[in-house]
Write an enzyme that holds these catalytic residues in place. Structure first.
Site, mmCIF file in Angstrom:
data_model
loop_
_atom_site.group_PDB
_atom_site.id
_atom_site.type_symbol
_atom_site.label_atom_id
_atom_site.label_comp_id
_atom_site.label_asym_id
_atom_site.label_seq_id
_atom_site.Cartn_x
_atom_site.Cartn_y
_atom_site.Cartn_z
ATOM 1 N N ARG A 15 -32.842 86.772 26.542
ATOM 2 C CA ARG A 15 -31.455 87.218 26.753
ATOM 3 C C ARG A 15 -30.503 86.035 26.525
ATOM 4 O O ARG A 15 -30.934 84.899 26.391
ATOM 5 C CB ARG A 15 -31.290 87.757 28.183
ATOM 6 N N LYS A 75 -30.762 82.638 33.064
ATOM 7 C CA LYS A 75 -31.743 82.138 34.028
ATOM 8 C C LYS A 75 -31.265 80.861 34.708
ATOM 9 O O LYS A 75 -30.380 80.162 34.195
ATOM 10 C CB LYS A 75 -33.050 81.845 33.300
ATOM 11 N N TYR A 94 -27.965 83.555 37.056
ATOM 12 C CA TYR A 94 -28.937 83.841 38.111
ATOM 13 C C TYR A 94 -29.504 82.504 38.584
ATOM 14 O O TYR A 94 -29.869 81.653 37.751
ATOM 15 C CB TYR A 94 -30.101 84.687 37.575
ATOM 16 N N HIS A 96 -31.431 82.306 42.115
ATOM 17 C CA HIS A 96 -32.572 82.570 43.017
ATOM 18 C C HIS A 96 -33.019 81.283 43.713
ATOM 19 O O HIS A 96 -34.155 80.841 43.584
ATOM 20 C CB HIS A 96 -33.732 83.219 42.240
ATOM 21 N N GLU A 118 -26.971 86.826 41.585
ATOM 22 C CA GLU A 118 -27.678 87.744 42.490
ATOM 23 C C GLU A 118 -27.046 87.844 43.869
ATOM 24 O O GLU A 118 -27.425 88.731 44.638
ATOM 25 C CB GLU A 118 -29.157 87.343 42.608
ATOM 26 N N ALA A 268 -41.560 96.719 42.059
ATOM 27 C CA ALA A 268 -41.233 95.819 43.179
ATOM 28 C C ALA A 268 -42.115 94.567 43.198
ATOM 29 O O ALA A 268 -42.085 93.807 44.173
ATOM 30 C CB ALA A 268 -41.353 96.565 44.504
ATOM 31 N N ASP A 270 -41.741 91.837 41.801
ATOM 32 C CA ASP A 270 -40.989 90.579 41.931
ATOM 33 C C ASP A 270 -40.743 90.233 43.400
ATOM 34 O O ASP A 270 -40.342 89.117 43.706
ATOM 35 C CB ASP A 270 -39.679 90.630 41.121
ATOM 36 N N ALA A 299 -43.333 91.235 36.160
ATOM 37 C CA ALA A 299 -42.309 90.821 37.122
ATOM 38 C C ALA A 299 -40.908 90.730 36.503
ATOM 39 O O ALA A 299 -39.913 90.764 37.212
ATOM 40 C CB ALA A 299 -42.690 89.490 37.742
HETATM 41 P P1 NAD Z 1 -32.423 99.306 45.983
HETATM 42 O O1 NAD Z 1 -32.026 98.571 47.223
HETATM 43 O O2 NAD Z 1 -31.373 99.940 45.147
HETATM 44 O O3 NAD Z 1 -33.461 100.469 46.390
HETATM 45 C C1 NAD Z 1 -34.558 100.272 47.227
HETATM 46 C C2 NAD Z 1 -34.860 101.578 47.950
HETATM 47 O O4 NAD Z 1 -36.113 101.412 48.643
HETATM 48 C C3 NAD Z 1 -33.807 101.973 48.992
HETATM 49 O O5 NAD Z 1 -33.306 103.279 48.707
HETATM 50 C C4 NAD Z 1 -34.588 101.926 50.303
HETATM 51 O O6 NAD Z 1 -34.143 102.921 51.230
HETATM 52 C C5 NAD Z 1 -36.005 102.184 49.825
HETATM 53 N N1 NAD Z 1 -37.056 101.770 50.770
HETATM 54 C C6 NAD Z 1 -37.130 100.633 51.492
HETATM 55 N N2 NAD Z 1 -38.279 100.634 52.218
HETATM 56 C C7 NAD Z 1 -38.929 101.784 51.930
HETATM 57 C C8 NAD Z 1 -40.165 102.351 52.339
HETATM 58 N N3 NAD Z 1 -40.948 101.728 53.227
HETATM 59 N N4 NAD Z 1 -40.527 103.545 51.811
HETATM 60 C C9 NAD Z 1 -39.744 104.174 50.933
HETATM 61 N N5 NAD Z 1 -38.548 103.691 50.496
HETATM 62 C C10 NAD Z 1 -38.166 102.512 50.997
HETATM 63 O O7 NAD Z 1 -33.298 98.280 45.144
HETATM 64 P P2 NAD Z 1 -33.558 98.353 43.550
HETATM 65 O O8 NAD Z 1 -32.469 97.664 42.831
HETATM 66 O O9 NAD Z 1 -33.881 99.757 43.196
HETATM 67 O O10 NAD Z 1 -34.859 97.427 43.410
HETATM 68 C C11 NAD Z 1 -36.158 97.902 43.773
HETATM 69 C C12 NAD Z 1 -37.172 96.794 43.527
HETATM 70 O O11 NAD Z 1 -37.313 96.574 42.126
HETATM 71 C C13 NAD Z 1 -36.768 95.421 44.102
HETATM 72 O O12 NAD Z 1 -37.914 94.787 44.633
HETATM 73 C C14 NAD Z 1 -36.263 94.673 42.911
HETATM 74 O O13 NAD Z 1 -36.363 93.266 43.094
HETATM 75 C C15 NAD Z 1 -37.247 95.182 41.891
HETATM 76 N N6 NAD Z 1 -36.888 94.923 40.473
HETATM 77 C C16 NAD Z 1 -37.907 94.500 39.679
HETATM 78 C C17 NAD Z 1 -37.703 94.293 38.334
HETATM 79 C C18 NAD Z 1 -38.864 93.881 37.475
HETATM 80 O O14 NAD Z 1 -38.637 93.469 36.348
HETATM 81 N N7 NAD Z 1 -40.104 94.018 37.940
HETATM 82 C C19 NAD Z 1 -36.430 94.452 37.790
HETATM 83 C C20 NAD Z 1 -35.386 94.886 38.615
HETATM 84 C C21 NAD Z 1 -35.637 95.129 39.980
#
Ligand code: NAD
Length: 363
Positions: A15, A75, A94, A96, A118, A268, A270, A299
């Site tokens: 990016r 980054k 970003y 972190h 972030e 999730a 990450d 991740a």
């Molecule tokens: P978000 O806060 O918008 O949504 C998270 C949801 O999880 C919320 O609605 C919350 O109520 C729910 N939740 C929490 N605990 C729970 C449980 N025990 N059971 C069921 N639901 C539960 O967050 P987001 O932006 O959607 O991000 C979600 C995850 O994805 C984060 O960990 C984020 O870091 C990750 N992410 C990863 C990548 C990647 O490349 N792998 C990219 C972007 C985001």
């Protein structure tokens, strides 16, 4: 103001911090934009696209870091980049910092004013500069899961949408936030039968109002999670507990009760992942199989689509970049408490309480 954008040097990062469209806006605001040669190539932007937008091309990163008053990146700065930062300069990217004391120390020592994407907030309690990447990862998740479900990848050989006379795949999304909602919409659009689980009733209410007829919602009790995971062809992990590691919601023992060849996409990851058997993977080697279940645990999923991700990130950062350049960081942060929340380091001091707490320091 002179805005500089170096080429990203972190491994596998394609990016770029400033798009030609953003450069054009900045130039229209009377700013000078300096882009390192080749910075946009990974996202499909050539130097000439930036020149047409009114930017100037710098021959190397050293020139960008030496000349720019505001550095806009993607980054966190790598050690060789940190050595080029200086007092009075503003860094917008970003960061972190919480798990990264070495970077924190270097930024403090440099005297730079560092604003982290972030931790910038919005009026609805969201994180506007993280949301676009969650949207990308969410929309990618069913696409990667569909690929993982193919026989050659160890999957059960099920087509998400089925065909006339053959039923669709069952997709379960755990967590109905930004990632989960985008994943559910795309999986439903591909013809799968989708259920979203969440612990937040207001969130479930919102999803039901907005998407009834497209996908179903269930409260994420242990019983419902266990039942739905056992029936699923694909499970997408999309939970977030802010500031904490992801809770483990599916144990290794539960894999035995799943359909053989089902796919898990743990977005999730990450935050440590929400399946006991998840471990981070890379775009080069994205999947592995445990107990007959295919796991996809990349991740940095948005890295798969650097062009879309760059444009989405650029759209979100643009108003903040313009405010920083138009007003200077101090006035921009005074006028906008949400941008102020992004301030992590200034004049040798750590200014973010969560980062300080994570590192046992004073903010
Ligand atoms: P978000 O806060 O918008 O949504 C998270 C949801 O999880 C919320 O609605 C919350 O109520 C729910 N939740 C929490 N605990 C729970 C449980 N025990 N059971 C069921 N639901 C539960 O967050 P987001 O932006 O959607 O991000 C979600 C995850 O994805 C984060 O960990 C984020 O870091 C990750 N992410 C990863 C990548 C990647 O490349 N792998 C990219 C972007 C985001």
């Amino acid at each position: 103001m002179k805005i500089g954008c170096p080429r990203e040097i972190k491994n596998q990062e394609h990016r770029v911090g400033v798009t030609p469209a953003a450069a054009r806006e900045a130039v229209a605001h009377g700013h000078e934009v300096l882009i390192e040669t080749g910075a946009g190539l990974g996202a499909g932007f050539a130097d000439k696209d930036y020149v047409e937008a009114g930017a100037r091309i710098a021959p190397d990163a050293a020139t960008v870091f030496a000349e720019a008053e505001l550095i806009v990146k993607v980054k966190e700065p790598q050690p060789e980049e940190r050595r080029m930062l200086r007092k009075g300069q503003v860094l917008f990217t970003y960061l972190h910092l919480a798990p990264d004391p070495e970077q924190t120390r270097d930024l403090m020592a440099s005297g730079v004013t560092a604003i982290a994407y972030e931790t910038v907030t919005d009026a609805h309690g969201g994180l506007p500069l993280l949301a676009p990447m969650s949207e990308v990862a969410g929309r990618l998740a069913p696409q990667m899961g569909a690929w993982a479900l193919q026989k050659a990848n160890g999957g059960r050989g099920v087509l998400l949408g089925g065909v006339p006379g053959v039923g669709p795949a069952q997709v379960v999304v755990i967590g109905g936030g930004v990632v989960g909602t985008n994943a559910a919409r795309v999986a439903a659009g591909m013809g799968a039968q989708v259920t979203v689980l969440d612990r937040s009733i207001p969130r479930l209410r919102h999803l039901d109002e907005a998407f009834r007829g497209h996908f179903a919602t269930r409260y994420a009790s242990r019983a419902a999670t266990e039942e739905l995971v056992a029936q699923a062809d694909m499970v997408i992990g999309a939970v977030l507990v802010p500031g904490a590691a992801a809770p483990k919601l599916v144990s290794r023992a539960q894999l035995a009760g799943m359909k053989p060849g089902a796919a898990i996409v743990d977005v999730a990851i990450d935050q440590g992942g929400c399946f006991e058997t998840s471990r981070p993977t890379t775009h080069d080697d994205p999947i592995y199989v445990v107990d007959g279940i295919v796991h996809y645990c990349v991740a940095n999923m948005p890295g798969a689509t650097p062009r879309t991700s760059t444009i989405a990130l650029g759209n979100a950062t643009l108003p903040f970049m313009l405010a920083l350049a138009d007003k200077g960081w101090r006035k921009a942060c005074q006028d906008d408490p949400h941008l102020l929340n992004g301030l992590n380091v200034h004049a040798g001091k750590l200014t973010s309480r969560p980062v300080a707490e994570a590192q046992g320091l004073e903010a």
